[in-house]
Design a protein around this motif. Structure first.
Motif: not given
Length: 137
Positions: A89, A91, A113-114, A120, A123-126, A128
């Motif tokens: 995780e 954060t 973030e974009k 990126n 990995g934006a999915e990793k 939060r």
């Protein structure tokens, strides 16, 4: 295709660390467990790189959008288990000192973030993130 290129040169210190050179800057990568503790470890640099990426993009966007922000701070954290060499995780929390509208501040978060290269790449999915707005008096 136009591209931006980056490079780093590292020289081993004979133990577990290295001296890194990037452009005209020199810094150390080491550990505080079995190294000489001459610098942060690679994971700490990764977290700092994510925070630095966000900071650069937030700063650019604040200027571009002409927002009245008195300051902001970024804290990035990560953890992993002892049995698997991967952060489980990551954060971050950005504390923004401003009286600007919350929608504008959240738009900065979205765009930072974009368009964040390090953000990126990891990995934006990793990752939060959350934003705390501290109103000024």
């Amino acid at each position: 295709m136009e591209r931006l290129e980056y490079s780093a040169h590292l020289k081993w210190d004979g133990n577990v660390g290295s001296e890194a050179k990037v452009r005209e800057f020199t810094f150390y990568i080491d550990t505080n467990t079995d190294g000489y503790n001459k610098g942060p470890n690679p994971t700490e640099y990764l977290l700092a790189a994510i925070g630095g990426c966000l900071t650069v993009n937030w700063g650019r966007l604040i200027k571009k959008m002409r927002l009245d922000v008195k300051g902001f701070e970024v804290e990035v954290k990560g953890w992993r288990g002892l049995d698997e060499p991967q952060l489980k995780e990551i954060t971050y929390k950005i504390t923004v000192f401003t009286n600007e509208d919350e929608k504008k501040i959240m738009r900065v978060k979205e765009l930072a973030e974009k368009y964040g290269t390090v953000f990126n790449t990891v990995g934006a999915e990793k990752i939060r993130g959350e934003v705390e707005i501290v109103r000024l008096e």
